[in-house]
Enzyme design. Structure first.
Site, PDB file in Angstrom:
ATOM      1  CG  ASP A 199      34.778  46.633  38.026  1.00 18.93           C
ATOM      2  OD1 ASP A 199      34.180  45.673  37.502  1.00 18.93           O
ATOM      3  OD2 ASP A 199      35.703  46.494  38.841  1.00 18.93           O
ATOM      4  CG  ASP A 219      33.558  40.038  46.768  1.00 19.21           C
ATOM      5  OD1 ASP A 219      33.729  39.313  45.774  1.00 19.21           O
ATOM      6  OD2 ASP A 219      32.622  40.863  46.855  1.00 19.21           O
TER       7      ASP A 219
END
Length: 238
Positions: free
Chosen positions: A13, A129
């Site tokens: 990330d 998500d």
């Protein structure tokens, strides 16, 4: 019993060019793990990872971009790279990325997914998500008012390679994945499901493999030393 292929996607990330993790998607609860994402990617490759999953957190919330870093990672390794965060077109696929994950843009404009999946068949994944079953957008900071399975049904389009399903409430918590929710998702769609959020042990990987999902994204458990990539690859293959 024969299991379908189950791939490990160790995660990188990116925020401001560094390797970080956010706790439950909270940008104010960030841990920095490394300043050299390319070396991290090469280490994952050397340990046998079949894929590398890269997320551009800045692009996801429209607060900058790590595009150059994402492309550099893909060019530095031989294994395929899957990337998400702010994806709104197929341009990264023309720069060496194997698969892009379309998140917010897919929820807001399903036609975009159809167009991309037609132009780049099996190289487009849809990122779903959610928190408590509600799909979130814009770097997980905004609710969509829509339910996970409803959005999945709408976006199960020809050429879509996978659904990347992230339970935000479990992300970076190491408490274990949402097996019941993932089972419901698996049963609701013919599109392969890649699980994300909550993995904290090799037993979690075994449980997901037994569930029949297509893959798992793992970040914090690797960075915190719960297990190594090599161990995880073996657990995914058993």
């Amino acid at each position: 019993m024969t299991h379908p292929p189950f791939d490990l996607y160790p995660a990188i990330d990116l925020r401001g060019g560094r390797v970080v993790r956010l706790h439950q998607g909270d940008f104010d609860r960030e841990t920095v793990y490394d300043d050299d994402p390319i070396s991290v990617a090469r280490a994952f490759e050397a340990a046998g990872a079949p894929w590398i999953h890269v997320v551009d957190l800045d692009a996801a919330r429209r607060a900058g971009s790590n595009r150059d870093v994402v492309v550099a990672i893909a060019r530095a390794v031989e294994v395929p790279v899957q990337t998400g965060g702010g994806v709104r077109d197929g341009s990264l696929l023309d720069e060496g990325i194997a698969r892009v994950v379309v998140g917010s843009a897919a929820v807001e404009d399903p036609g975009l997914v159809r167009t991309l999946a037609t132009s780049y068949p099996d190289r487009i994944a849809v990122g779903l998500d959610h928190w408590g079953g509600e799909v979130k957008v814009r770097g997980w900071e905004q609710g969509s008012g829509r339910r996970l399975l409803d959005v999945a049904a709408e976006l199960a389009l020809p050429g879509v390679a996978a659904f990347v399903v992230t339970d935000i409430s479990r992300d970076a918590t190491l408490v274990g994945p949402d097996l019941d929710g993932l089972a419901a998702m698996r049963d609701a769609t013919a599109v392969p499901v890649i699980a994300s959020g909550g993995v904290g042990s090799l037993d979690d990987l075994a449980a997901l493999r037994a569930l029949g999902v297509a893959g798992v994204i793992v970040g914090k458990a690797i960075y915190e030393g719960r297990f190594g990539v090599e161990e995880a690859v073996l657990a995914c293959a058993r």
